[in-house]
Write a protein that holds these residues in place. Structure first.
Motif, PDB file in Angstrom:
ATOM      1  N   UNK A 435       0.830  -1.206   0.000  1.00 43.98           N
ATOM      2  CA  UNK A 435       0.000   0.000   0.000  1.00 43.98           C
ATOM      3  C   UNK A 435       0.863   1.255   0.000  1.00 43.98           C
ATOM      4  N   UNK A 436       1.938   1.232   0.769  1.00 46.06           N
ATOM      5  CA  UNK A 436       2.810   2.396   0.826  1.00 46.06           C
ATOM      6  C   UNK A 436       3.615   2.572  -0.469  1.00 46.06           C
ATOM      7  N   UNK A 437       3.954   1.464  -1.122  1.00 54.18           N
ATOM      8  CA  UNK A 437       4.621   1.566  -2.422  1.00 54.18           C
ATOM      9  C   UNK A 437       3.696   2.243  -3.428  1.00 54.18           C
ATOM     10  N   UNK A 438       2.426   1.840  -3.420  1.00 51.40           N
ATOM     11  CA  UNK A 438       1.458   2.483  -4.316  1.00 51.40           C
ATOM     12  C   UNK A 438       1.371   3.984  -4.015  1.00 51.40           C
ATOM     13  N   UNK A 439       1.299   4.317  -2.740  1.00 51.06           N
ATOM     14  CA  UNK A 439       1.165   5.717  -2.352  1.00 51.06           C
ATOM     15  C   UNK A 439       2.375   6.531  -2.810  1.00 51.06           C
ATOM     16  N   UNK A 440       3.530   5.873  -2.856  1.00 52.10           N
ATOM     17  CA  UNK A 440       4.759   6.564  -3.277  1.00 52.10           C
ATOM     18  C   UNK A 440       5.007   6.462  -4.779  1.00 52.10           C
ATOM     19  N   UNK A 441       4.008   5.945  -5.518  1.00 51.87           N
ATOM     20  CA  UNK A 441       4.097   5.919  -6.970  1.00 51.87           C
ATOM     21  C   UNK A 441       4.867   4.758  -7.553  1.00 51.87           C
ATOM     22  N   UNK A 442       5.196   3.758  -6.756  1.00 51.87           N
ATOM     23  CA  UNK A 442       5.956   2.602  -7.243  1.00 51.87           C
ATOM     24  C   UNK A 442       4.984   1.463  -7.514  1.00 51.87           C
ATOM     25  N   UNK A 443       4.315   1.556  -8.668  1.00 51.14           N
ATOM     26  CA  UNK A 443       3.165   0.708  -8.917  1.00 51.14           C
ATOM     27  C   UNK A 443       2.983   0.489 -10.412  1.00 51.14           C
ATOM     28  N   UNK A 444       2.563  -0.721 -10.776  1.00 45.13           N
ATOM     29  CA  UNK A 444       2.112  -1.018 -12.129  1.00 45.13           C
ATOM     30  C   UNK A 444       0.629  -1.352 -12.056  1.00 45.13           C
ATOM     31  N   UNK A 445      -0.041  -1.358 -13.188  1.00 40.81           N
ATOM     32  CA  UNK A 445      -1.495  -1.542 -13.152  1.00 40.81           C
ATOM     33  C   UNK A 445      -1.895  -3.006 -13.018  1.00 40.81           C
ATOM     34  N   UNK A 446      -1.347  -3.875 -13.860  1.00 41.92           N
ATOM     35  CA  UNK A 446      -1.835  -5.250 -13.963  1.00 41.92           C
ATOM     36  C   UNK A 446      -1.104  -6.195 -13.022  1.00 41.92           C
ATOM     37  N   UNK A 447      -1.721  -7.349 -12.827  1.00 44.75           N
ATOM     38  CA  UNK A 447      -1.109  -8.414 -12.035  1.00 44.75           C
ATOM     39  C   UNK A 447      -0.136  -9.206 -12.893  1.00 44.75           C
ATOM     40  N   UNK A 448       0.875  -9.851 -12.287  1.00 48.67           N
ATOM     41  CA  UNK A 448       1.743 -10.747 -13.046  1.00 48.67           C
ATOM     42  C   UNK A 448       0.943 -11.903 -13.626  1.00 48.67           C
ATOM     43  N   UNK A 449       1.349 -12.395 -14.784  1.00 48.08           N
ATOM     44  CA  UNK A 449       0.671 -13.538 -15.404  1.00 48.08           C
ATOM     45  C   UNK A 449       0.774 -14.747 -14.488  1.00 48.08           C
ATOM     46  N   UNK A 450      -0.324 -15.468 -14.360  1.00 47.24           N
ATOM     47  CA  UNK A 450      -0.372 -16.613 -13.454  1.00 47.24           C
ATOM     48  C   UNK A 450      -1.182 -17.727 -14.110  1.00 47.24           C
ATOM     49  N   UNK A 451      -0.721 -18.965 -13.969  1.00 51.59           N
ATOM     50  CA  UNK A 451      -1.432 -20.106 -14.532  1.00 51.59           C
ATOM     51  C   UNK A 451      -2.738 -20.382 -13.806  1.00 51.59           C
ATOM     52  N   UNK A 452      -3.573 -21.216 -14.435  1.00 54.21           N
ATOM     53  CA  UNK A 452      -4.892 -21.510 -13.876  1.00 54.21           C
ATOM     54  C   UNK A 452      -4.842 -22.182 -12.530  1.00 54.21           C
ATOM     55  N   UNK A 453      -3.905 -23.095 -12.332  1.00 54.17           N
ATOM     56  CA  UNK A 453      -3.801 -23.795 -11.055  1.00 54.17           C
ATOM     57  C   UNK A 453      -3.388 -22.858  -9.936  1.00 54.17           C
ATOM     58  N   UNK A 454      -2.367 -22.041 -10.194  1.00 50.63           N
ATOM     59  CA  UNK A 454      -1.923 -21.096  -9.166  1.00 50.63           C
ATOM     60  C   UNK A 454      -2.995 -20.045  -8.880  1.00 50.63           C
ATOM     61  N   UNK A 455      -3.755 -19.681  -9.897  1.00 45.05           N
ATOM     62  CA  UNK A 455      -4.851 -18.741  -9.676  1.00 45.05           C
ATOM     63  C   UNK A 455      -5.879 -19.326  -8.721  1.00 45.05           C
TER      64      UNK A 455
END
Length: 684
Positions: A435-455
């Protein structure tokens, strides 16, 4: 030649009790995440059985007889071609079924084995344990809490205790090739059996199946506990379906009468029909060779009364924190004892779900308009917004888990009770960092790609109650303990797997208990069937009834303000759909009165939930009454999934109570708005 290896997914899945024989499938989407931005539909909804991903609606919580439908756990098998050394894995894997090719071989069968047990009565007390968090010594340095049911022996390893106090249904096996055959029962009359490595199912005629009525004269609600559930194969797919018990509760009679039921979590002599245990499989190929599968786990617990409402701190958040800080899961995020200040967090994966969780709490609590407006504002923030403009005081709003003094600061967020001798709930350290990284602007929009099982692994845990394990509903404080898991996760195993004890059924001896003490926190013993659920309330009903609103505990300042325990998982104040009215001119729904989700059917002295004390509102005043009436509680669901008489719905903006069997008419306006205060001199 087969070079692939295989895993059961989800690694942990959750069944939920109901008094109906019907079932739906556990959610395979995450609460607090938008599934369809065009309609506003949130995830977390269970799936209609017999479908791939059709979410249930308000008509699916009860069957034709108005009984509560159970939640079943669905398991799949994924194949992987490379060993895992990162998370998420670079190999997303693929689901495999009968008829699929692995190299030059064809899968002709999948043989599943599941072993279910309930060890709650042969366990340590919960109330005095306070978890295993920092500063808590309940299980450290040889310490253990007092045991439950000490009159049956003062050691958990006592053979008579193991025989009489453990509900052990034993293992059952089933073949995917049988398709939609009759379910296999976990009862006393169905033969115990398991899959050999060859794929053959072998019976275990001498397995010491144990149910309470085998040893005691029991006082039963809604009949005796005779089964822990069923196994069956999903037609067409060959996936495994595990359903659990029926919400039954049974107590050992004292002088021929019902035993006392007085404690929120530790009630000696009382059994419920929840259970947990390993889910394993053997894959059989067309040349009669076989391959083993990395197993999963099944755990059954309370009904999901608000499946789309995300907990601000979920089991995923606590488990992920454990794996990040102690098991080298994501070294780019955390290594050498510290978080990486350059790490880019995912807005959609790690930040927005926390804001949505805060947004959704309002439908299960009595927030005043100022708090509702604040949560609404947070949930409308987008990735493109400047955090410092949208919430300039963000850092002062969020309780910092790294600063122990903030455990006592009640005006910070989350506005809920803590555990492990902490007065208030804090997000996990990993959550706070992100949360603090986001507040400080250290953020990307999307989630890392993840396989169906790990999801699937992640989604299940995202939908479970975390943060406040006092003792919890779905899983307990043990998710903070690395000993619960297989720590050597790299390679074939993968993360988040329970540290399952291999069970050698050749060692079964007639009349001798097969299961032992099993896993204990901060110890090296591996995990046996029944070991996850034994750290929860006995029976579950008493804890659920209790956890509406409370004063803080500990409460050194004699603070009489009332806070919530588990508002996402245990709705306290709700808006019944039946009390809403549609404004034709404005084309909006007007909310009706807000009521307690547990409320009396009668007025005056006949109202079993009535009390003059605010700290006791929203629950039955006697545990026995909730135990007899638990199935009347309604469910909170998104309005777009609630049908109206004209074929419409209530819209995606609202989350309303449906399927309650309590009186929908408010007795005055009992809920008020937070803050509410305890009356110091109660009759407790």
């Amino acid at each position: 030649m087969v070079n692939s290896f295989f895993r059961v997914h989800p690694a942990i899945n959750i069944g939920r009790v109901g008094n109906s024989k019907d079932y739906y499938i556990a959610p395979e989407t995450a609460a607090g995440k938008l599934q369809d931005p065009s309609t506003g539909l949130f995830g977390g909804l269970p799936t209609q059985h017999g479908t791939e991903d059709t979410p249930i609606d308000s008509s699916d919580f009860r069957d034709a007889e108005e009984k509560v439908v159970r939640q079943a756990a669905r398991y799949r098998i994924y194949a992987y071609d490379t060993g895992q050394d990162t998370y998420p894995s670079t190999d997303p894997g693929r689901e495999v079924k009968i008829g699929d090719k692995i190299g030059d071989k064809e899968i002709v069968d999948i043989v599943w084995t599941v072993h279910l047990a309930n060890k709650k009565n042969n366990a340590y007390t919960i109330e005095s344990a306070n978890g295993i968090d920092e500063g808590v010594v309940a299980y450290e340095d040889g310490h253990v809490p007092p045991i439950r049911n000490p009159e049956y022996g003062d050691e958990l390893s006592n053979e008579e205790r193991l025989k009489q106090l453990v509900i052990d249904a034993g293992p059952r096996a089933i073949k995917s090739s049988k398709g939609a055959a009759s379910p296999v029962e976990f009862n006393a009359t169905t033969a115990c059996c398991h899959a050999e490595q060859s794929g053959k199912i072998s019976e275990i005629p001498d397995y010491p199946v144990s149910f309470p009525s085998d040893y005691f004269e029991m006082y039963n609600y809604d009949g005796p506990i005779e089964t822990l559930g069923q196994l069956q194969i999903e037609s067409d797919t060959g996936r495994l379906i595990v359903t659990g018990g029926y919400g039954k509760v049974s107590g050992i009679k004292v002088n021929g009468k019902e035993p006392p039921l007085k404690d929120a979590v530790d009630n000696d002599g009382w059994f419920d029909d929840t259970s947990d245990g390993p889910v394993n499989a053997v894959i059989v190929f067309d040349d009669q060779t076989t391959s083993s599968v990395v197993g999963g786990w099944f755990s059954e617990t309370d009904p999901g009364y608000a499946p789309q409402t995300r907990n601000v701190v979920s089991v995923w958040d606590d488990t992920f924190n454990t794996w990040v800080e102690e098991l080298d899961l994501v070294p780019d995020l955390y290594s050498d004892g510290k978080y990486n200040p350059s790490y880019q967090v995912s807005f959609l994966g790690e930040v927005l779900p926390v804001f949505y969780a805060a947004l959704l709490q309002r439908w299960n609590t009595n927030f005043a308009s100022k708090a509702i407006n604040g949560h609404n504002h947070m949930a409308q923030i987008t990735f493109k917004d400047n955090p410092k403009v949208q919430i300039p005081n963000f850092k002062s709003l969020i309780r910092d888990p790294n600063v122990s003094e903030e455990n006592d600061v009640g005006v910070k967020m989350p506005l809920a009770l803590g555990d492990a001798m902490k007065r208030f709930l804090a997000v996990s350290k990993t959550q706070y960092f992100m949360l603090m990284q986001w507040f400080d602007g250290k953020c990307i929009e999307d989630e890392p790609a993840m396989g169906g099982g790990e999801t699937l692994d992640r989604v299940v845990m995202e939908n479970l109650l975390g943060g406040r394990y006092s003792p919890g509903i779905d899983l307990g404080f043990i998710v903070r303990d690395v000993h619960l898991f297989k720590v050597n996760w790299k390679g074939e195993t993968g993360p988040f797997r329970i540290n399952e004890e291999p069970l050698d059924y050749s060692k079964v001896r007639k009349g001798k208990p097969f299961l032992g003490v099993g896993y204990l926190p901060l110890r090296t013993a591996m995990v046996q069937p029944g070991d996850l659920g034994k750290f929860l309330s006995q029976p579950w009903h008493t804890d659920y009834n209790s956890c509406a609103i409370h004063q803080t505990d500990p409460n050194p300042n004699n603070d009489n303000t009332l806070y919530w325990s588990w508002p996402a998982q245990r709705p306290v104040q709700v808006f019944p759909a039946s009390l809403c009215a549609y404004d034709v001119d404005k084309k909006v729904w007007n909310l009706g009165g807000q009521l307690y989700s547990i409320r009396g059917d009668n007025l005056g002295s006949d109202n079993l939930t009535h009390t003059d004390y605010p700290q006791k509102e929203g629950r039955y005043q006697e545990y026995t009454d909730y135990t007899a009436n638990w199935h009347k509680v309604g469910f909170v669901i998104q309005g777009s999934q609630i049908k109206t008489e004209d074929g419409g719905n209530y819209g995606s903006k609202y989350f309303l109570e449906v399927a309650s069997q309590f009186n929908p008419t408010p007795n005055g306006d009992p809920t008020g708005f937070w803050p509410t205060a305890a009356i110091p001199k109660s009759k407790d």
